[in-house]
Write a protein that holds these residues in place. Sequence first.
Motif, PDB file in Angstrom:
ATOM      1  N   GLU A  42       0.791  -1.155   0.059  1.00 59.87           N
ATOM      2  CA  GLU A  42       0.152  -0.056  -0.028  1.00 59.87           C
ATOM      3  C   GLU A  42       1.034   1.166   0.080  1.00 59.87           C
ATOM      4  O   GLU A  42       0.448   2.075  -0.558  1.00 59.87           O
ATOM      5  N   PHE A  43       1.952   1.167   0.760  1.00 57.96           N
ATOM      6  CA  PHE A  43       2.997   2.376   0.953  1.00 57.96           C
ATOM      7  C   PHE A  43       3.873   2.396   0.031  1.00 57.96           C
ATOM      8  O   PHE A  43       4.805   3.399  -0.020  1.00 57.96           O
ATOM      9  N   ASP A  44       4.234   1.328  -0.518  1.00 62.76           N
ATOM     10  CA  ASP A  44       5.390   1.180  -1.715  1.00 62.76           C
ATOM     11  C   ASP A  44       6.697   1.429  -1.026  1.00 62.76           C
ATOM     12  O   ASP A  44       7.462   2.195  -1.425  1.00 62.76           O
ATOM     13  N   VAL A  45       6.846   0.654   0.058  1.00 61.29           N
ATOM     14  CA  VAL A  45       8.025   0.942   0.930  1.00 61.29           C
ATOM     15  C   VAL A  45       8.717  -0.456   0.888  1.00 61.29           C
ATOM     16  O   VAL A  45       8.333  -1.719   0.551  1.00 61.29           O
ATOM     17  N   SER A  46       9.984  -0.752   1.276  1.00 64.00           N
ATOM     18  CA  SER A  46      10.835  -1.749   1.375  1.00 64.00           C
ATOM     19  C   SER A  46      10.426  -2.519   2.549  1.00 64.00           C
ATOM     20  O   SER A  46       9.876  -1.944   3.552  1.00 64.00           O
ATOM     21  N   ALA A  47      10.951  -3.808   2.652  1.00 62.93           N
ATOM     22  CA  ALA A  47      10.856  -4.707   3.693  1.00 62.93           C
ATOM     23  C   ALA A  47      11.318  -4.037   5.098  1.00 62.93           C
ATOM     24  O   ALA A  47      10.950  -3.908   6.276  1.00 62.93           O
TER      25      ALA A  47
END
Length: 67
Positions: A42-47
């Motif tokens: 949803e937030f298009d972030v890395s792990a």
Amino acid sequence: MSSIDQSEKKGYGWLVILMIGAFFTVLSTTLMSNATPIVMKEFDVSATAAQWLTTIYMLTAGIIIPT
């Protein structure tokens, strides 16, 4: 004798409140851990960023919910 019973009941009241708070803390942190892939998408972030978000949430919930 009744004054002793009342003082013991007051002590258990705080214990019950803390136990309920601890239960909801564990429940919310478990749900947040399972939501990590959704947060990443949803937030298009890395792990790594999603894991930091989960860690910060857990620390905050661990302090705020029991109080």
